[in-house]
Design a protein around this motif. Structure first.
Motif, PDB file in Angstrom:
ATOM      1  N   ALA A   1       0.750  -1.093  -0.085  1.00  0.00           N
ATOM      2  CA  ALA A   1      -0.014  -0.147  -0.023  1.00  0.00           C
ATOM      3  C   ALA A   1       0.767   1.332   0.134  1.00  0.00           C
ATOM      4  O   ALA A   1       0.568   2.150  -0.546  1.00  0.00           O
ATOM      5  CB  ALA A   1      -0.912   0.141   0.947  1.00  0.00           C
ATOM      6  N   VAL A   2       1.741   1.360   0.860  1.00  0.00           N
ATOM      7  CA  VAL A   2       2.852   2.353   0.655  1.00  0.00           C
ATOM      8  C   VAL A   2       3.478   2.531  -0.756  1.00  0.00           C
ATOM      9  O   VAL A   2       3.695   3.723  -1.154  1.00  0.00           O
ATOM     10  CB  VAL A   2       4.065   2.137   1.762  1.00  0.00           C
ATOM     11  CG1 VAL A   2       5.106   3.296   1.705  1.00  0.00           C
ATOM     12  CG2 VAL A   2       3.338   2.086   3.275  1.00  0.00           C
ATOM     13  N   ASN A   3       3.872   1.600  -1.276  1.00  0.00           N
ATOM     14  CA  ASN A   3       4.390   1.485  -2.716  1.00  0.00           C
ATOM     15  C   ASN A   3       3.428   1.982  -3.508  1.00  0.00           C
ATOM     16  O   ASN A   3       3.755   3.033  -4.477  1.00  0.00           O
ATOM     17  CB  ASN A   3       4.975   0.298  -3.135  1.00  0.00           C
ATOM     18  CG  ASN A   3       6.165  -0.048  -2.477  1.00  0.00           C
ATOM     19  OD1 ASN A   3       7.064   0.674  -1.845  1.00  0.00           O
ATOM     20  ND2 ASN A   3       6.434  -1.458  -2.205  1.00  0.00           N
ATOM     21  N   ARG A   4       2.263   1.833  -3.243  1.00  0.00           N
ATOM     22  CA  ARG A   4       1.172   2.292  -4.028  1.00  0.00           C
ATOM     23  C   ARG A   4       0.671   3.667  -3.846  1.00  0.00           C
ATOM     24  O   ARG A   4      -0.321   4.099  -4.481  1.00  0.00           O
ATOM     25  CB  ARG A   4      -0.128   1.450  -4.272  1.00  0.00           C
ATOM     26  CG  ARG A   4       0.255   0.070  -4.814  1.00  0.00           C
ATOM     27  CD  ARG A   4      -0.902  -0.971  -5.216  1.00  0.00           C
ATOM     28  NE  ARG A   4      -1.430  -1.463  -3.800  1.00  0.00           N
ATOM     29  CZ  ARG A   4      -2.583  -1.133  -3.249  1.00  0.00           C
ATOM     30  NH1 ARG A   4      -3.244  -0.103  -3.808  1.00  0.00           N
ATOM     31  NH2 ARG A   4      -3.104  -1.459  -2.099  1.00  0.00           N
ATOM     32  N   LYS A   5       1.314   4.215  -2.871  1.00  0.00           N
ATOM     33  CA  LYS A   5       0.991   5.507  -2.379  1.00  0.00           C
ATOM     34  C   LYS A   5      -0.533   5.516  -1.839  1.00  0.00           C
ATOM     35  O   LYS A   5      -1.140   6.762  -1.900  1.00  0.00           O
ATOM     36  CB  LYS A   5       1.245   6.666  -3.324  1.00  0.00           C
ATOM     37  CG  LYS A   5       2.581   6.707  -3.875  1.00  0.00           C
ATOM     38  CD  LYS A   5       2.898   7.846  -4.506  1.00  0.00           C
ATOM     39  CE  LYS A   5       4.517   7.748  -5.066  1.00  0.00           C
ATOM     40  NZ  LYS A   5       5.295   7.721  -3.955  1.00  0.00           N
ATOM     41  N   VAL A   6      -0.989   4.680  -1.436  1.00  0.00           N
ATOM     42  CA  VAL A   6      -2.295   4.534  -0.701  1.00  0.00           C
ATOM     43  C   VAL A   6      -2.385   5.165   0.777  1.00  0.00           C
ATOM     44  O   VAL A   6      -3.255   5.888   1.260  1.00  0.00           O
ATOM     45  CB  VAL A   6      -2.942   3.026  -0.704  1.00  0.00           C
ATOM     46  CG1 VAL A   6      -4.257   3.036   0.198  1.00  0.00           C
ATOM     47  CG2 VAL A   6      -3.219   2.734  -2.045  1.00  0.00           C
ATOM     48  N   VAL A   7      -1.274   4.960   1.379  1.00  0.00           N
ATOM     49  CA  VAL A   7      -1.337   5.516   2.867  1.00  0.00           C
ATOM     50  C   VAL A   7       0.222   5.890   3.139  1.00  0.00           C
ATOM     51  O   VAL A   7       1.182   5.548   2.742  1.00  0.00           O
ATOM     52  CB  VAL A   7      -1.640   4.183   3.814  1.00  0.00           C
ATOM     53  CG1 VAL A   7      -0.708   3.348   3.907  1.00  0.00           C
ATOM     54  CG2 VAL A   7      -1.633   4.929   5.284  1.00  0.00           C
ATOM     55  N   ASP A   8       0.310   6.829   4.138  1.00  0.00           N
ATOM     56  CA  ASP A   8       1.466   7.323   4.696  1.00  0.00           C
ATOM     57  C   ASP A   8       1.719   6.582   5.808  1.00  0.00           C
ATOM     58  O   ASP A   8       0.997   6.723   6.818  1.00  0.00           O
ATOM     59  CB  ASP A   8       1.593   8.824   4.851  1.00  0.00           C
ATOM     60  CG  ASP A   8       2.893   9.389   5.642  1.00  0.00           C
ATOM     61  OD1 ASP A   8       3.621   8.646   5.855  1.00  0.00           O
ATOM     62  OD2 ASP A   8       2.873  10.651   5.801  1.00  0.00           O
ATOM     63  N   PRO A   9       2.751   5.717   6.163  1.00  0.00           N
ATOM     64  CA  PRO A   9       2.835   4.860   7.235  1.00  0.00           C
ATOM     65  C   PRO A   9       3.199   5.393   8.728  1.00  0.00           C
ATOM     66  O   PRO A   9       2.957   4.991   9.637  1.00  0.00           O
ATOM     67  CB  PRO A   9       4.399   4.074   7.001  1.00  0.00           C
ATOM     68  CG  PRO A   9       4.963   4.947   5.780  1.00  0.00           C
ATOM     69  CD  PRO A   9       3.831   5.766   4.995  1.00  0.00           C
ATOM     70  N   THR A  10       3.247   6.929   8.491  1.00  0.00           N
ATOM     71  CA  THR A  10       3.428   7.602   9.526  1.00  0.00           C
ATOM     72  C   THR A  10       2.122   7.991  10.342  1.00  0.00           C
ATOM     73  O   THR A  10       1.888   8.317  11.307  1.00  0.00           O
ATOM     74  CB  THR A  10       4.294   9.057   9.523  1.00  0.00           C
ATOM     75  OG1 THR A  10       3.454   9.787   8.401  1.00  0.00           O
ATOM     76  CG2 THR A  10       5.567   8.823   8.934  1.00  0.00           C
ATOM     77  N   ARG A  11       1.167   7.776   9.391  1.00  0.00           N
ATOM     78  CA  ARG A  11      -0.366   7.965  10.094  1.00  0.00           C
ATOM     79  C   ARG A  11      -0.943   6.816  11.025  1.00  0.00           C
ATOM     80  O   ARG A  11      -1.749   6.679  11.334  1.00  0.00           O
ATOM     81  CB  ARG A  11      -1.132   8.347   8.951  1.00  0.00           C
ATOM     82  CG  ARG A  11      -0.849   9.565   8.228  1.00  0.00           C
ATOM     83  CD  ARG A  11      -2.110   9.814   7.056  1.00  0.00           C
ATOM     84  NE  ARG A  11      -3.258  10.009   7.804  1.00  0.00           N
ATOM     85  CZ  ARG A  11      -4.328  10.070   7.096  1.00  0.00           C
ATOM     86  NH1 ARG A  11      -4.499  10.010   5.408  1.00  0.00           N
ATOM     87  NH2 ARG A  11      -5.836  10.315   7.576  1.00  0.00           N
ATOM     88  N   LEU A  12      -0.041   5.609  10.771  1.00  0.00           N
ATOM     89  CA  LEU A  12      -0.282   4.540  11.427  1.00  0.00           C
ATOM     90  C   LEU A  12       0.446   4.136  12.606  1.00  0.00           C
ATOM     91  O   LEU A  12       1.671   4.438  12.709  1.00  0.00           O
ATOM     92  CB  LEU A  12      -0.591   3.136  10.421  1.00  0.00           C
ATOM     93  CG  LEU A  12      -1.559   3.331   9.341  1.00  0.00           C
ATOM     94  CD1 LEU A  12      -1.206   2.207   8.436  1.00  0.00           C
ATOM     95  CD2 LEU A  12      -3.015   3.293   9.917  1.00  0.00           C
ATOM     96  N   LYS A  13       0.021   3.214  13.682  1.00  0.00           N
ATOM     97  CA  LYS A  13       0.888   2.788  14.560  1.00  0.00           C
ATOM     98  C   LYS A  13       0.752   1.111  14.600  1.00  0.00           C
ATOM     99  O   LYS A  13      -0.517   0.827  14.347  1.00  0.00           O
ATOM    100  CB  LYS A  13       0.274   3.290  15.937  1.00  0.00           C
ATOM    101  CG  LYS A  13       0.995   2.797  17.183  1.00  0.00           C
ATOM    102  CD  LYS A  13       0.828   3.726  18.257  1.00  0.00           C
ATOM    103  CE  LYS A  13      -0.533   3.990  18.694  1.00  0.00           C
ATOM    104  NZ  LYS A  13      -0.736   4.712  19.731  1.00  0.00           N
TER     105      LYS A  13
END
Length: 362
Positions: free
Chosen positions: A118-130
């Motif tokens: 999902a990060v590679n597809r730019k679906v989500v910024d991993p910093t918004r998740l824990k």
């Protein structure tokens, strides 16, 4: 791999397992990643997730649900009652991430490496998740929150001839890797997977579920039919015996009531007879007492009359009066003795026996 192991008790056996370049060991390729919103300061451990809303793939999905539930079981909780509710989205992993970010779900369960994709597809910024319960990356390059298990597997049923099993296994192993480097290999350690299935009460460890009952009915149908027939016969026999006992009891109760009625009637008749006998005895005793007392009383009456006439005629002398009074006293003593004998007899006392001459008595 969990599907193959879940049906091992009915003969399904693993042949080959997928291996990827992301994992150093084909035995440790599959798992789950538990995600929450980075703004949720109250969610930091598995314990904090109890009673929260979750989003996952399917209830039977291994990486997107079951593996995470294994960690819940390890923490000492009942997986079936851990979350207050769970939304399942199948393979739509982006929807799981969206629910966590928008607050529709408190926690999301992703298959291992789905976040990196999902990060590679730019679906989500991993910093918004824990990430909850994050594990070391020694065995796998992707983030994961659970123990690692064998990857996708192909299994064979017990009906498949051994030659076919060997041919298919050899063909799969010799296939070229995919563009991502995934190829078929052989997993040798299913210990963690068996532990997970035991904790979740699945597969060979599944008890008292619909599938378990269905399998038991199919496997032991003749035994169960025989046991059912025996039980039916026993219930029928018990019913017939209870009816017979009920009928016998009713007959015995009627007989006892009849006997009791007869006894009461006999008792009443006996009491009437005793009253009549007592009345007769009283009459006889009364007649005897009257007869016995009549003689001394008549004598006393005559002596008293004689004294009265002598007094009226002026012929009563002192000697005559003394003689008559002695006779009257003797008759009174006789009457008193009769009364005493009757009283002693009534009290049940023995008056004693005497030897008398019959001639004198007559």
């Amino acid at each position: 791999s969990s599907t193959v192991r879940r049906f091992q008790d009915i003969g399904l056996r693993d042949m080959v397992t997928a291996s990827s370049p992301f994992s150093k060991d084909p035995n440790k390729s599959e798992g789950s990643l538990i995600i929450v919103n980075a703004d949720r300061k109250d969610l930091n451990t598995i314990d904090d997730l109890k009673g929260k809303k979750a989003a996952a793939g399917r209830v039977t999905a291994f990486g997107m649900y079951l593996a995470a539930m294994g960690e819940v079981a390890k923490a000492g909780y009942n997986p079936q009652q851990f979350f207050s509710g769970t939304s399942f989205y199948g393979l739509d992993r982006d929807k799981i991430i969206e629910d966590v970010l928008t607050g529709k779900a408190d926690v999301g369960i992703l298959r291992i490496c789905y976040l990196e994709d999902a990060v590679n597809r730019k679906v989500v910024d991993p910093t918004r998740l824990k990430f909850i319960n994050l594990q070391p990356e020694d065995e796998h390059i992707c983030l994961h929150s659970t123990a690692l298990y064998p990857n996708w597997s192909i299994g064979s049923s017990p009906n498949l001839p051994a030659a076919y099993v060997s041919a298919v296994t050899a063909a799969l192993i010799h296939q070229k890797p995919t563009a991502l480097g995934i190829h078929w290999s052989v997993a040798s350690d299913y210990t963690e997977l068996d532990t997970l299935l035991r904790a979740l009460n699945l597969g060979a460890y599944q008890r008292f579920s619909r599938l378990w009952f269905g399998r038991m009915l199919h496997e032991y149908k003749y035994v169960l039919l025989g046991a059912g027939a025996m039980l039916l016969l026993l219930l029928t026999y018990t019913y017939l015996v209870s009816k017979l006992v009920e009928r016998r009891t009713r007959q015995l109760r009627v007989s006892l009531e009849r006997e009791n009625k007869t006894f009461q009637e006999a008792k009443a008749a006996n009491e009437r007879l005793l009253r009549m006998q007592r009345a007769g005895v009283v009459g006889q005793v009364s007649g005897l007492i009257a007869h016995e007392l009549n003689q001394p009383l008549a004598s006393i009456k005559l002596y008293a009359r004689a004294l009265q006439r002598a007094s009226e005629a002026g012929t009563l002398t002192e000697a005559k009066m003394k003689e008559v009074l002695e006779e009257m006293r003797a008759d009174a003593d006789m009457a008193s003795a009769i009364v005493d004998r009757v009283r002693q007899y009534a009290k049940g006392r023995d008056s004693g026996r005497q030897t008398l001459a019959l001639s004198e008595l007559a």
